[in-house]
Motif scaffolding. Structure first.
Motif, mmCIF file in Angstrom:
data_model
loop_
_atom_site.group_PDB
_atom_site.id
_atom_site.type_symbol
_atom_site.label_atom_id
_atom_site.label_comp_id
_atom_site.label_asym_id
_atom_site.label_seq_id
_atom_site.Cartn_x
_atom_site.Cartn_y
_atom_site.Cartn_z
ATOM 1 N N ALA A 57 0.834 -1.212 0.000
ATOM 2 C CA ALA A 57 0.000 0.000 0.000
ATOM 3 C C ALA A 57 0.865 1.258 0.000
ATOM 4 N N SER A 58 2.151 1.102 0.313
ATOM 5 C CA SER A 58 3.054 2.255 0.312
ATOM 6 C C SER A 58 3.380 2.656 -1.130
ATOM 7 N N PRO A 59 3.858 3.882 -1.326
ATOM 8 C CA PRO A 59 4.066 4.386 -2.684
ATOM 9 C C PRO A 59 5.259 3.797 -3.428
ATOM 10 N N ALA A 60 6.203 3.189 -2.711
ATOM 11 C CA ALA A 60 7.398 2.694 -3.385
ATOM 12 C C ALA A 60 7.924 1.452 -2.685
ATOM 13 N N TRP A 61 8.288 0.455 -3.479
ATOM 14 C CA TRP A 61 8.829 -0.785 -2.935
ATOM 15 C C TRP A 61 9.399 -1.649 -4.052
ATOM 16 N N VAL A 62 10.198 -2.651 -3.609
ATOM 17 C CA VAL A 62 10.693 -3.705 -4.479
ATOM 18 C C VAL A 62 10.479 -5.019 -3.746
ATOM 19 N N PHE A 63 9.827 -5.967 -4.394
ATOM 20 C CA PHE A 63 9.675 -7.334 -3.894
ATOM 21 C C PHE A 63 10.413 -8.263 -4.835
ATOM 22 N N ASP A 64 10.835 -9.414 -4.310
ATOM 23 C CA ASP A 64 11.686 -10.320 -5.077
ATOM 24 C C ASP A 64 11.054 -11.667 -5.401
ATOM 25 N N SER A 65 9.801 -11.685 -5.765
ATOM 26 C CA SER A 65 9.194 -12.987 -6.004
ATOM 27 C C SER A 65 7.959 -12.878 -6.873
ATOM 28 N N LEU A 66 7.663 -13.960 -7.571
ATOM 29 C CA LEU A 66 6.373 -14.050 -8.253
ATOM 30 C C LEU A 66 5.274 -13.937 -7.200
ATOM 31 N N GLY A 67 5.553 -14.420 -6.026
ATOM 32 C CA GLY A 67 4.610 -14.313 -4.919
ATOM 33 C C GLY A 67 3.936 -15.635 -4.615
ATOM 34 N N TYR A 68 3.673 -15.825 -3.371
ATOM 35 C CA TYR A 68 2.944 -17.005 -2.944
ATOM 36 C C TYR A 68 1.479 -16.822 -3.315
ATOM 37 N N PRO A 69 0.742 -17.909 -3.467
ATOM 38 C CA PRO A 69 -0.642 -17.801 -3.959
ATOM 39 C C PRO A 69 -1.514 -16.792 -3.223
ATOM 40 N N GLU A 70 -1.327 -16.667 -1.914
ATOM 41 C CA GLU A 70 -2.183 -15.768 -1.145
ATOM 42 C C GLU A 70 -1.910 -14.290 -1.398
ATOM 43 N N VAL A 71 -0.778 -13.967 -2.028
ATOM 44 C CA VAL A 71 -0.457 -12.557 -2.297
ATOM 45 C C VAL A 71 -0.099 -12.283 -3.763
ATOM 46 N N ARG A 72 -0.081 -13.306 -4.581
ATOM 47 C CA ARG A 72 0.391 -13.165 -5.964
ATOM 48 C C ARG A 72 -0.380 -12.098 -6.740
ATOM 49 N N ASP A 73 -1.703 -12.195 -6.771
ATOM 50 C CA ASP A 73 -2.485 -11.221 -7.534
ATOM 51 C C ASP A 73 -2.313 -9.810 -6.965
ATOM 52 N N LEU A 74 -2.278 -9.694 -5.655
ATOM 53 C CA LEU A 74 -2.093 -8.391 -5.020
ATOM 54 C C LEU A 74 -0.803 -7.726 -5.503
ATOM 55 N N LEU A 75 0.290 -8.482 -5.511
ATOM 56 C CA LEU A 75 1.569 -7.933 -5.960
ATOM 57 C C LEU A 75 1.493 -7.472 -7.408
ATOM 58 N N TRP A 76 0.903 -8.277 -8.261
ATOM 59 C CA TRP A 76 0.803 -7.930 -9.679
ATOM 60 C C TRP A 76 -0.135 -6.743 -9.893
ATOM 61 N N GLU A 77 -1.177 -6.635 -9.096
ATOM 62 C CA GLU A 77 -2.110 -5.509 -9.226
ATOM 63 C C GLU A 77 -1.475 -4.198 -8.775
ATOM 64 N N ARG A 78 -0.678 -4.245 -7.719
ATOM 65 C CA ARG A 78 -0.130 -3.016 -7.139
ATOM 66 C C ARG A 78 1.214 -2.593 -7.712
ATOM 67 N N ALA A 79 1.896 -3.498 -8.393
ATOM 68 C CA ALA A 79 3.180 -3.140 -8.999
ATOM 69 C C ALA A 79 2.949 -2.216 -10.184
ATOM 70 N N ASP A 80 3.960 -1.426 -10.517
ATOM 71 C CA ASP A 80 3.913 -0.671 -11.774
ATOM 72 C C ASP A 80 4.905 -1.252 -12.780
ATOM 73 N N THR A 81 5.875 -2.055 -12.273
ATOM 74 C CA THR A 81 6.892 -2.652 -13.129
ATOM 75 C C THR A 81 7.175 -4.078 -12.678
ATOM 76 N N VAL A 82 7.299 -4.977 -13.645
ATOM 77 C CA VAL A 82 7.746 -6.342 -13.377
ATOM 78 C C VAL A 82 9.061 -6.543 -14.115
ATOM 79 N N VAL A 83 10.079 -6.923 -13.379
ATOM 80 C CA VAL A 83 11.366 -7.274 -13.967
ATOM 81 C C VAL A 83 11.425 -8.798 -13.967
ATOM 82 N N TRP A 84 11.407 -9.375 -15.170
ATOM 83 C CA TRP A 84 11.331 -10.827 -15.327
ATOM 84 C C TRP A 84 12.691 -11.377 -15.722
#
Length: 183
Positions: A57-84
């Motif tokens: 919910a914060s304005p800036a962050w970096v996470f290092d994972s596709l994400g576990y099922p319980e948070v995966r969609d949340l991460l993809w919805e809130r990110a502005d950039t995906v580095v694959w």
């Protein structure tokens, strides 16, 4: 580029890339496994999903994972950039094997005080087995998400080789003093 999700299979270098981006852009880095596994025996934090929701919910962050099922969609919805980091097995496997061997031989503590053990090498969820067996499925899942209309807002930056990622990283300008993001 303020909310960045670094994705790929185990051994791709997600944590390393995320740490470097965090430092370069002066945004907080959150290591997914460290947030999830908080106790010996690979105990999962019961408040994991809520913690990730609050951090994203914060304005800036970096996470290092596709994400576990319980948070995966949340991460993809809130990110502005995906580095694959979309590297082949020839890159991934030596990396994950070296890392796991080092952790096992040195009895290094990882998330929640856990350790990789010799017995763990024979489990299907060991990082080496996981990287080998899930490589194709992980690649397909990330590719599907990258094309999913729900995530059309994302800038997806895909690298097929470490040298490509390193060259791109060299083009990311560092944050100016005083431009430190909060979060």
């Amino acid at each position: 580029m303020q909310r960045i999700l670094v994705v790929g299979i185990s051994g791709a270098g997600k944590s390393t890339m995320a740490r470097v981006l965090s430092g370069r852009l002066a945004v907080p880095y959150h290591e997914m496994d460290a947030l999830r596994y908080v106790a010996p025996g690979w105990g999962v934090d019961e408040g994991f999903a809520a913690k990730v929701a609050a951090l994203t919910a914060s304005p800036a962050w970096v996470f290092d994972s596709l994400g576990y099922p319980e948070v995966r969609d949340l991460l993809w919805e809130r990110a502005d950039t995906v580095v694959w980091l979309d590297y082949g097995r020839a890159v991934i496997m030596p990396r994950v094997l070296r890392r796991s061997l080092r952790r096992t031989l040195r009895r290094e503590r990882v998330f929640g005080g856990n350790r990789e053990t010799l017995a763990g090498w024979f489990r299907r969820d060991h990082p080496a087995w996981w990287a080998w067996s899930q490589h194709g499925a992980r690649r397909a899942d990330i590719g599907s998400r990258a094309r999913d209309p729900r995530f059309a807002h994302l800038r997806v930056i895909r690298f097929g080789a470490p040298r490509e990622a390193a060259a791109w990283l060299d083009t990311v300008p560092p944050a100016e003093p005083g431009e430190r993001a909060s979060g």
